[in-house]
Design a protein around this motif. Structure first.
Motif, PDB file in Angstrom:
ATOM      1  N   ARG A   1     -51.126  -4.441 -32.552  1.00 43.49           N
ATOM      2  CA  ARG A   1     -52.099  -3.354 -32.632  1.00 43.49           C
ATOM      3  C   ARG A   1     -51.616  -2.325 -31.646  1.00 43.49           C
ATOM      4  N   GLY A   2     -51.336  -1.157 -32.126  1.00 43.75           N
ATOM      5  CA  GLY A   2     -50.881  -0.117 -31.215  1.00 43.75           C
ATOM      6  C   GLY A   2     -49.489  -0.393 -30.672  1.00 43.75           C
ATOM      7  N   GLY A   3     -48.720  -1.202 -31.379  1.00 47.26           N
ATOM      8  CA  GLY A   3     -47.295  -1.302 -31.081  1.00 47.26           C
ATOM      9  C   GLY A   3     -46.915  -2.288 -30.003  1.00 47.26           C
ATOM     10  N   GLY A   4     -47.824  -2.898 -29.363  1.00 46.94           N
ATOM     11  CA  GLY A   4     -47.419  -3.816 -28.296  1.00 46.94           C
ATOM     12  C   GLY A   4     -48.077  -5.157 -28.478  1.00 46.94           C
TER      13      GLY A   4
ATOM     14  N   THR B   1     -32.669  -8.885 -19.075  1.00 49.52           N
ATOM     15  CA  THR B   1     -33.999  -9.488 -19.211  1.00 49.52           C
ATOM     16  C   THR B   1     -34.984  -8.362 -19.499  1.00 49.52           C
ATOM     17  N   SER B   2     -36.018  -8.643 -20.269  1.00 49.04           N
ATOM     18  CA  SER B   2     -36.995  -7.590 -20.576  1.00 49.04           C
ATOM     19  C   SER B   2     -38.323  -8.192 -20.937  1.00 49.04           C
ATOM     20  N   ALA B   3     -39.379  -7.455 -20.643  1.00 45.43           N
ATOM     21  CA  ALA B   3     -40.719  -7.923 -20.993  1.00 45.43           C
ATOM     22  C   ALA B   3     -41.131  -7.364 -22.354  1.00 45.43           C
ATOM     23  N   LEU B   4     -40.174  -6.821 -23.101  1.00 41.07           N
ATOM     24  CA  LEU B   4     -40.503  -6.157 -24.361  1.00 41.07           C
ATOM     25  C   LEU B   4     -40.720  -7.159 -25.481  1.00 41.07           C
ATOM     26  N   SER B   5     -41.599  -6.823 -26.401  1.00 39.11           N
ATOM     27  CA  SER B   5     -41.762  -7.619 -27.612  1.00 39.11           C
ATOM     28  C   SER B   5     -40.556  -7.343 -28.510  1.00 39.11           C
ATOM     29  N   GLY B   6     -40.379  -8.159 -29.544  1.00 40.84           N
ATOM     30  CA  GLY B   6     -39.262  -7.964 -30.460  1.00 40.84           C
ATOM     31  C   GLY B   6     -39.255  -6.578 -31.075  1.00 40.84           C
ATOM     32  N   GLN B   7     -40.443  -6.094 -31.483  1.00 40.51           N
ATOM     33  CA  GLN B   7     -40.525  -4.776 -32.109  1.00 40.51           C
ATOM     34  C   GLN B   7     -40.159  -3.684 -31.120  1.00 40.51           C
ATOM     35  N   ASP B   8     -40.695  -3.805 -29.909  1.00 37.54           N
ATOM     36  CA  ASP B   8     -40.411  -2.790 -28.897  1.00 37.54           C
ATOM     37  C   ASP B   8     -38.923  -2.764 -28.564  1.00 37.54           C
TER      38      ASP B   8
ATOM     39  N   VAL C   1     -36.397  -3.525 -30.530  1.00 37.41           N
ATOM     40  CA  VAL C   1     -35.653  -2.869 -31.613  1.00 37.41           C
ATOM     41  C   VAL C   1     -35.898  -1.360 -31.605  1.00 37.41           C
ATOM     42  N   THR C   2     -37.146  -0.973 -31.409  1.00 35.76           N
ATOM     43  CA  THR C   2     -37.456   0.466 -31.367  1.00 35.76           C
ATOM     44  C   THR C   2     -36.683   1.150 -30.251  1.00 35.76           C
ATOM     45  N   LEU C   3     -36.611   0.465 -29.115  1.00 34.35           N
ATOM     46  CA  LEU C   3     -35.919   1.021 -27.954  1.00 34.35           C
ATOM     47  C   LEU C   3     -34.439   1.245 -28.274  1.00 34.35           C
ATOM     48  N   LEU C   4     -33.810   0.242 -28.929  1.00 27.17           N
ATOM     49  CA  LEU C   4     -32.389   0.366 -29.283  1.00 27.17           C
ATOM     50  C   LEU C   4     -32.184   1.533 -30.247  1.00 27.17           C
ATOM     51  N   ARG C   5     -33.051   1.641 -31.257  1.00 32.06           N
ATOM     52  CA  ARG C   5     -32.920   2.721 -32.243  1.00 32.06           C
ATOM     53  C   ARG C   5     -33.012   4.078 -31.557  1.00 32.06           C
TER      54      ARG C   5
ATOM     55  N   ALA D   1     -30.054   5.187 -33.657  1.00 28.73           N
ATOM     56  CA  ALA D   1     -30.242   5.853 -34.947  1.00 28.73           C
ATOM     57  C   ALA D   1     -29.679   7.265 -34.862  1.00 28.73           C
ATOM     58  N   ALA D   2     -28.949   7.679 -35.914  1.00 30.80           N
ATOM     59  CA  ALA D   2     -28.343   9.014 -35.917  1.00 30.80           C
ATOM     60  C   ALA D   2     -29.431  10.063 -35.756  1.00 30.80           C
TER      61      ALA D   2
END
Lengths: 300, 281
Positions: A294-297, B139-146, B148-152, B267-268
């Motif tokens: 929810r809300g991306g995180g 190491t990172s506290a990021l979720s999988g989605q975050d 991937v978004t960060l890399l893009r 991402a381009a």
């Protein structure tokens, strides 16, 4: 007895920022290193919107709150606002916000987004509360000034996502506005009539109504002061305080013995129209297949 | 199975959600295992004085204990041939043992992941590694989605970063206010806790710079992993070891740096947000 909210920045000037605050801000300014409590999505959207995050900013105030029931309630008066306490709680929040604003100012920010206002009650003081304002200072990458009419950084309680959407839709935030009202309700207003019918406790209803409306009225007045055309993301919080009512000694029966002290705290983000130069985006409808975001995180 | 996969455990544990797993694997990242590091640390006597001041011995102990736990987790990830760890959580437990010694237990856990060139989309094959320059996993506290978004968006996580400050308050500071029934700010406390919070945040970045170099430093200067900022930062507070007037502030975040030059994962065109109306509620 309608104490107006103290003017922003009024009262005592906020004390100097503590040593470590100055050091931290100086360091961030020198190195152009940002810190932020934005999630990755928020961080990217803020950049998309043309802003650079500068740093996490915060301010706080620890306040002693002392309240006594009003002594001169009329015979048929169910309750009354505790003006002094209203002002105290408002002033505490204002001090926290002003200090946060100072930090953002120090960083050269155009504004603060994602402003949150937290209240901490610590175990070491029954009547002591800590008010904390936190947000992320941002600056417009193109050099355009987004500061408010007072020349101070704007404040917005919106998430990064909402901030982006708002700007794209042709509005911009001008301030985090708030209003509050602390109200005392006498014990008689809380007691069910003897015949124990199902019925409204109308004096009690009246008190809550009055308190809520006073808080909202003050919120509106603040928004008018910054010449906003509207307030978005308004939230109303009802807080029950036991301060000064002896409530801490009486357990569940406190209200019926001593009456009740409640606070309505309302806040929101004041906005004004601003031309975004782009057409308003048309929303697409989607059915999300994920249930954990929810809300991306992800909640941790 | 491909060569790159040969080092991956046949059965890799992870605490990824389904969405995280799919998001990561679509980009070519596969879990290499759940990694855990822990440290039980004796901080000695807390030496509380009853004055408003920082309890430096406890601040230092918390910092050292966290560093050990994170290092052990990272070592485990390295052993599993992972490139880094996502979704790191730091759990803290306080104990009072051995007649008043402050003992803290820290657990760091997350999911080790690595890029699988055979498994990745064609255009990402041959992407440079996300290891830090010295070969350690990130190491990172990021979720999988975050992640991937960060890399893009052209960034990579470097390290989770932590700052800590333990502060003691003079418990009698409120008395004059309480007795007089004043509605007023308790300046002594405000200053103390404000300072403590700021100190925690400042130490977070200081430790980061000490380890990876100042932002803007170049690879040539020996700082190829110099971070540009911290995302997802949180400052939390808690009564230290249950003692009400000893308060512990912890700032945690994920330091990020730019992707290495020529990394095809950037991402381009930066991912363009669009406004959607979710129909699930």
């Amino acid at each position: 007895m309608n104490p107006p909210n103290a003017p922003r920045g009024g009262g005592r000037p906020p004390s100097d920022l503590p040593v470590h605050a100055r050091e931290r801000l100086e360091g961030m300014k020198k190195t152009h290193f940002f810190t932020s409590d934005l999630s990755v999505n928020e961080f990217l959207l803020v950049k998309q919107a043309g802003f650079e995050p500068l740093g996490l900013v915060m301010g706080s105030s620890i306040y002693n709150i002392s309240s006594r029931p009003p002594q001169n309630l009329g015979q048929y008066e169910p309750g009354r606002e505790l003006g002094e306490v209203t002002q105290a709680l408002y002033h505490a929040r204002e001090l926290a916000m002003t200090r946060m604003e100072e930090e953002a100012d120090e960083l050269g920010g155009d504004g603060i987004i994602g402003v949150r206002m937290d209240v901490n009650l610590h175990a070491w003081g029954q009547n002591v509360a800590e008010f904390i304002a936190v947000g992320t200072a941002v600056r417009h990458a193109g050099g355009e000034s987004f500061r408010n009419a007072q020349g101070k950084p704007f404040q917005s309680g919106l998430s990064g996502q909402d901030f982006w959407t708002l700007l794209r839709s042709g509005y911009r935030p001008v301030g985090f506005v708030m209003g509050n009202c602390v109200y005392y309700v006498r014990p008689e207003a809380l007691i069910v009539p003897n015949d124990a019918r199902n019925g409204e406790l109308s004096p009690y209803t009246h008190c809550l109504y009055d308190a809520r409306e006073l808080a909202m009225e003050r919120l509106q007045a603040e928004a008018e002061e910054v010449r906003a055309t509207g307030i978005v993301g308004v939230e109303i919080e009802e807080k029950q305080h036991t301060w000064g009512t002896g409530g801490q000694f009486a357990g569940g029966n406190a209200a019926k013995l001593y009456g009740e002290t409640i606070e309505f705290f309302v806040f929101g983000t004041a906005v004004v129209p601003a031309d975004s130069g782009q057409p308003m985006p048309v929303p697409t409808m989607v059915i999300p297949a994920n249930d954990d975001v929810r809300g991306g995180g992800r909640e941790r | 199975m491909s060569q790159a996969n040969a080092n991956r455990p046949a059965l890799a544990l992870s605490d990824l959600s389904v969405t995280e797993f799919l998001t990561l694997s679509r980009m070519g990242f596969l879990p290499h295992g759940l990694v855990v590091g822990s440290a039980i640390y004796d901080a000695g006597w807390s030496n509380l004085t009853g004055h408003t001041r920082e309890v430096s011995s406890l601040s230092r102990a918390m910092r050292a204990a966290r560093a050990i736990a994170v290092k052990r987790m990272r070592d485990q990830a390295a052993q599993l041939q992972a490139e880094g760890v996502v979704g790191v959580r730091l759990l803290v437990e306080h104990h009072k043992w051995r007649g008043g010694h402050q003992v803290v237990k820290i657990i760091a856990l997350g999911t080790a992941v690595a890029f699988d060139h055979a498994h990745s989309p064609d255009d990402l094959r041959g992407a440079p590694s996300l290891h830090m320059a010295d070969g350690r996993p990130f190491t990172s506290a990021l979720s999988g989605q975050d992640f991937v978004t960060l890399l893009r968006a052209g960034y990579r996580p470097v390290s989770i970063c932590v700052g800590c400050c333990v502060y003691e308050l003079n418990g009698y500071g409120v008395f004059p206010y309480a007795q007089a029934g004043r509605n007023d700010e308790i300046a002594e406390y405000t200053q103390a806790l404000f300072d403590a919070r700021e100190a925690a945040m400042e130490r977070m970045t200081k430790d980061l710079f000490a380890e990876f170099g100042l932002p803007g430093a170049h690879a040539a200067a020996g700082h190829p992993d110099a971070p540009v900022g911290v995302v997802g930062m949180k400052v939390s507070e808690q009564a230290h070891a249950g003692v009400a007037n000893v308060i512990e502030y912890t700032a945690v975040g994920t330091a990020v740096a730019h992707l290495r030059a020529g990394d095809p994962r950037k991402a381009a065109v930066p991912p363009a947000p669009s406004i959607v109306v979710p129909l699930d509620r």
